[in-house]
Design a protein around this motif. Structure first.
Motif, PDB file in Angstrom:
ATOM      1  N   ILE A 115       0.820  -1.231  -0.136  1.00 41.96           N
ATOM      2  CA  ILE A 115      -0.133  -0.161   0.074  1.00 41.96           C
ATOM      3  C   ILE A 115       0.904   0.976  -0.187  1.00 41.96           C
ATOM      4  O   ILE A 115       1.867   1.188   0.788  1.00 41.96           O
ATOM      5  CB  ILE A 115      -0.997   0.081   1.333  1.00 41.96           C
ATOM      6  CG1 ILE A 115      -1.812  -1.136   1.110  1.00 41.96           C
ATOM      7  CG2 ILE A 115      -1.556   1.385   1.150  1.00 41.96           C
ATOM      8  CD1 ILE A 115      -2.661  -1.424   2.682  1.00 41.96           C
ATOM      9  N   THR A 116       0.442   2.269  -0.934  1.00 41.39           N
ATOM     10  CA  THR A 116       1.217   3.268  -1.060  1.00 41.39           C
ATOM     11  C   THR A 116       0.430   4.659  -1.181  1.00 41.39           C
ATOM     12  O   THR A 116      -0.874   4.377  -1.700  1.00 41.39           O
ATOM     13  CB  THR A 116       2.600   3.525  -1.861  1.00 41.39           C
ATOM     14  OG1 THR A 116       3.299   4.718  -1.311  1.00 41.39           O
ATOM     15  CG2 THR A 116       2.130   3.465  -3.196  1.00 41.39           C
ATOM     16  N   GLY A 117       0.843   5.708  -0.986  1.00 46.18           N
ATOM     17  CA  GLY A 117      -0.118   7.067  -1.343  1.00 46.18           C
ATOM     18  C   GLY A 117       0.244   8.136  -0.455  1.00 46.18           C
ATOM     19  O   GLY A 117       1.032   7.898   0.498  1.00 46.18           O
ATOM     20  N   SER A 118       0.021   9.390  -0.849  1.00 46.49           N
ATOM     21  CA  SER A 118       0.377  10.489  -0.071  1.00 46.49           C
ATOM     22  C   SER A 118      -0.186  10.623   1.222  1.00 46.49           C
ATOM     23  O   SER A 118       0.406  11.271   2.023  1.00 46.49           O
ATOM     24  CB  SER A 118       0.217  11.932  -1.103  1.00 46.49           C
ATOM     25  OG  SER A 118       0.899  11.640  -2.046  1.00 46.49           O
ATOM     26  N   HIS A 198       5.183  15.492   1.517  1.00 48.98           N
ATOM     27  CA  HIS A 198       6.644  15.127   1.051  1.00 48.98           C
ATOM     28  C   HIS A 198       6.842  15.971  -0.505  1.00 48.98           C
ATOM     29  O   HIS A 198       8.004  15.580  -0.913  1.00 48.98           O
ATOM     30  CB  HIS A 198       6.825  13.738   1.074  1.00 48.98           C
ATOM     31  CG  HIS A 198       6.336  13.144   2.221  1.00 48.98           C
ATOM     32  ND1 HIS A 198       6.532  13.547   3.492  1.00 48.98           N
ATOM     33  CD2 HIS A 198       5.286  12.226   2.454  1.00 48.98           C
ATOM     34  CE1 HIS A 198       6.086  12.699   4.506  1.00 48.98           C
ATOM     35  NE2 HIS A 198       5.409  11.783   3.626  1.00 48.98           N
ATOM     36  N   ALA A 199       5.967  16.464  -1.245  1.00 54.49           N
ATOM     37  CA  ALA A 199       6.290  17.084  -2.310  1.00 54.49           C
ATOM     38  C   ALA A 199       7.560  17.797  -2.446  1.00 54.49           C
ATOM     39  O   ALA A 199       8.255  17.562  -3.480  1.00 54.49           O
ATOM     40  CB  ALA A 199       5.270  17.726  -3.039  1.00 54.49           C
ATOM     41  N   GLY A 200       8.008  18.455  -1.477  1.00 59.36           N
ATOM     42  CA  GLY A 200       9.173  19.210  -1.341  1.00 59.36           C
ATOM     43  C   GLY A 200      10.474  18.538  -1.474  1.00 59.36           C
ATOM     44  O   GLY A 200      11.424  18.853  -2.063  1.00 59.36           O
ATOM     45  N   GLY A 201      10.402  17.236  -1.107  1.00 55.38           N
ATOM     46  CA  GLY A 201      11.454  16.276  -1.316  1.00 55.38           C
ATOM     47  C   GLY A 201      11.406  15.735  -2.434  1.00 55.38           C
ATOM     48  O   GLY A 201      12.610  14.953  -3.038  1.00 55.38           O
ATOM     49  N   PHE A 202      10.468  15.658  -3.289  1.00 56.52           N
ATOM     50  CA  PHE A 202      10.753  15.106  -4.680  1.00 56.52           C
ATOM     51  C   PHE A 202      10.699  16.001  -5.828  1.00 56.52           C
ATOM     52  O   PHE A 202      10.782  15.669  -7.032  1.00 56.52           O
ATOM     53  CB  PHE A 202       9.347  14.156  -4.943  1.00 56.52           C
ATOM     54  CG  PHE A 202       9.296  13.172  -3.896  1.00 56.52           C
ATOM     55  CD1 PHE A 202       9.825  11.982  -4.498  1.00 56.52           C
ATOM     56  CD2 PHE A 202       8.894  13.200  -2.634  1.00 56.52           C
ATOM     57  CE1 PHE A 202       9.894  10.761  -3.641  1.00 56.52           C
ATOM     58  CE2 PHE A 202       8.513  12.169  -2.081  1.00 56.52           C
ATOM     59  CZ  PHE A 202       9.374  11.022  -2.254  1.00 56.52           C
ATOM     60  N   THR A 208       6.129  13.219  -7.317  1.00 56.46           N
ATOM     61  CA  THR A 208       5.692  12.372  -6.415  1.00 56.46           C
ATOM     62  C   THR A 208       4.831  11.212  -7.164  1.00 56.46           C
ATOM     63  O   THR A 208       5.031  10.210  -6.640  1.00 56.46           O
ATOM     64  CB  THR A 208       4.662  13.336  -5.521  1.00 56.46           C
ATOM     65  OG1 THR A 208       5.756  14.174  -4.826  1.00 56.46           O
ATOM     66  CG2 THR A 208       4.248  12.416  -4.283  1.00 56.46           C
ATOM     67  N   ALA A 209       4.164  11.460  -8.119  1.00 58.25           N
ATOM     68  CA  ALA A 209       3.236  10.439  -8.645  1.00 58.25           C
ATOM     69  C   ALA A 209       4.146   9.414  -9.338  1.00 58.25           C
ATOM     70  O   ALA A 209       3.876   8.419  -9.194  1.00 58.25           O
ATOM     71  CB  ALA A 209       2.501  11.120  -9.889  1.00 58.25           C
ATOM     72  N   LYS A 210       5.467   9.816  -9.644  1.00 63.29           N
ATOM     73  CA  LYS A 210       6.355   8.821 -10.361  1.00 63.29           C
ATOM     74  C   LYS A 210       6.685   7.874  -9.003  1.00 63.29           C
ATOM     75  O   LYS A 210       7.027   6.867  -9.480  1.00 63.29           O
ATOM     76  CB  LYS A 210       7.291   9.656 -10.974  1.00 63.29           C
ATOM     77  CG  LYS A 210       7.122  10.076 -12.211  1.00 63.29           C
ATOM     78  CD  LYS A 210       8.428  10.920 -12.891  1.00 63.29           C
ATOM     79  CE  LYS A 210       8.129  11.489 -14.122  1.00 63.29           C
ATOM     80  NZ  LYS A 210       9.353  12.235 -14.555  1.00 63.29           N
ATOM     81  N   ALA A 211       6.985   8.462  -8.208  1.00 63.54           N
ATOM     82  CA  ALA A 211       7.361   7.845  -6.802  1.00 63.54           C
ATOM     83  C   ALA A 211       6.439   6.897  -6.361  1.00 63.54           C
ATOM     84  O   ALA A 211       6.736   5.443  -6.141  1.00 63.54           O
ATOM     85  CB  ALA A 211       7.853   8.408  -5.736  1.00 63.54           C
TER      86      ALA A 211
END
Length: 470
Positions: A115-118, A198-202, A208-211
């Protein structure tokens, strides 16, 4: 962990075995594997992880005293315990997790869900684990164990009798989900949504979507992708999934979803809706507060259906869940002053959802109070996103806005600029000042939201308020 000999473990992690006491290379261990010496029991394996603030090698003795039978270390330590010396204990932990899960999976019964997601990972994980627990032995992360240490530690809890492993994957940087999910190649990849967390880190939301899509790539080819199709960025992962021969099942509120919810109603007693799938319509009364948790429930129901659980059974089991997790929309206090402690984490999306929930559950004659701290890891978007939340709080007619900490000052200024004047909005320097203010400001009929990123620590303020008004 499953039983393995010391020699097997050393070979798996590529380390040098240094025997102690009466141990031999064929001595078998099968205890807890962890980096925390405090959770060691007889026969456990202690992984001595170096850290920024402390070094796990200093706690090998404490681990041994608690029963640890083996220490995985980066250099030998002067303790009477068998040790395996490796170049990188975190890499060794991952290698051991990969091997253990592969051996259990070879027995043919283990099914793995990633499971993943922002937002919503931990809640969805808990929902799904509750559903699956009635089907067979289920292993799922404690709290939010979703990083380079927590994910392998969870994986290493599987045994020969485990039927389901539910893994939660966070993204510290591009490639991290691919590495973690690649350890086990989930049968089912659940992607909830892509947001500003976490968008600042990407470097932005598209990165972020790619991650997040790394989970689809790392899952088993010909497995199943369970996608939140209300989010266009997640829905677009269908092409990637299908290119790998995966079946795609969508969940959401729109007509494109295979499993959908409609008629959502939020009250102080929980959240109601109707779940629709395969022509069936089943009412769901979720005791967890907030319309946004319906999305998490849909994801869990959909994944469970892929694993053979009926929609009706999944719904019935979810209705027994009282809270999503500690500090996640957790009701505290009393009917007199209700505290909603949702300060485990915060992003612009979850902050907005929590504020809307506060407005929805507050009845006539009751007052809305939002105690808000900073949202972290937003990078260049931080100022704009704090502005947006300040504006939203005023537009939702939140009657008292209490902003805590210097990092959140812009949220306060935004609320004042939107028209929250005359003590309707206040800015306080820290938790202690906020507690002293609120203990005299709060009154019967108040409904209080406490929300911030985990690093701000307002969850502890929420606990104090909950105890004060219990």
């Amino acid at each position: 962990m499953i039983a393995l000999s010391l020699a097997e473990i050393a070979a798996t992690v590529g380390g040098e075995l240094r025997l102690a006491g009466t141990d031999s290379a064929e001595t078998v261990v099968d205890g807890v594997v962890d980096t925390d010496s405090r959770v060691m029991t007889t026969g456990s394996i202690f992984v001595a992880k170096p850290g920024a603030e402390t070094d796990g090698h200093r706690f090998v003795g404490a681990a041994v005293a608690a029963g640890a039978a083996l220490a995985i270390v980066e250099h030998p330590v002067d303790e009477d315990v068998t040790q395996i010396v490796v170049a990188d204990v975190v890499a060794a932990l991952a290698d051991l997790a990969r091997e253990v899960v592969a051996r259990v999976r070879a027995d043919g019964d283990l099914r793995i869900v990633g499971i993943t997601g922002s937002n919503g990972k931990t809640t969805t994980k808990n929902f799904l684990a509750r559903i699956l627990a009635d089907e067979g032995e289920t292993v799922a992360p404690i709290n939010s164990y979703n990083n380079e240490v927590g994910a392998p530690v969870t994986m290493l809890r599987v045994t020969r009798s485990t039927r389901f492993l539910v893994s939660e994957f966070g993204a510290a940087a591009p490639g991290s989900i691919a590495r973690l999910a690649g350890l086990v190649e989930p049968d089912i990849a659940v992607v909830l949504m892509v947001g500003m967390a976490h968008a600042g880190g990407f470097g932005g939301i598209e990165e972020t979507a790619k991650a997040k899509s790394e989970l689809v790539t790392a899952a088993k080819a010909n497995g199943t992708a369970v996608l939140g199709v209300d989010d266009a960025r997640v829905a677009a992962m269908r092409e990637l999934a299908e290119s790998r021969g995966m079946t795609v099942v969508g969940f959401g509120q729109g007509t494109a979803a295979d499993v959908r919810a409609h008629g959502i109603e939020v009250t102080a007693a929980g959240t109601r809706c109707t779940i629709e799938a395969d022509g069936q319509q089943i009412p769901l009364h979720l005791r967890v507060l907030g319309a946004h948790h319906i999305t998490n429930a849909l994801a869990a129901i959909t994944a469970a259906r892929v694993l053979g659980v009926s929609t009706a059974d999944a719904v019935a089991r979810l209705e027994t869940v009282e809270i999503a997790e500690r500090w996640r929309m957790q009701p505290m206090g009393s009917d007199r002053v209700r505290i909603i402690n949702d300060a485990y984490n915060a992003s612009p999306d979850s902050m907005a959802a929590a504020l809307r929930t506060l407005a929805q559950i507050t009845g006539p004659g009751e007052r809305t109070v939002a105690v808000l701290g900073a949202m972290s890891e937003l990078g260049e978007s931080a100022g704009e996103e704090h502005d947006r939340i300040g504006l939203l709080a005023v537009r939702l007619n939140i009657q008292r806005i209490v902003v805590v900490g210097p990092e959140a000052r812009r949220l306060y200024l935004s609320a004042v600029g939107e028209g929250s004047w005359d003590s309707e909005a206040v800015h306080l320097p820290d938790q202690d000042a906020a507690f002293e203010y609120l203990r005299t400001e709060l009154r019967d009929g108040d409904r209080v939201l406490v929300k911030s990123s985990n690093s701000v620590g307002l969850r502890h303020l929420g606990d104090r308020l909950g105890e004060l008004f219990s």
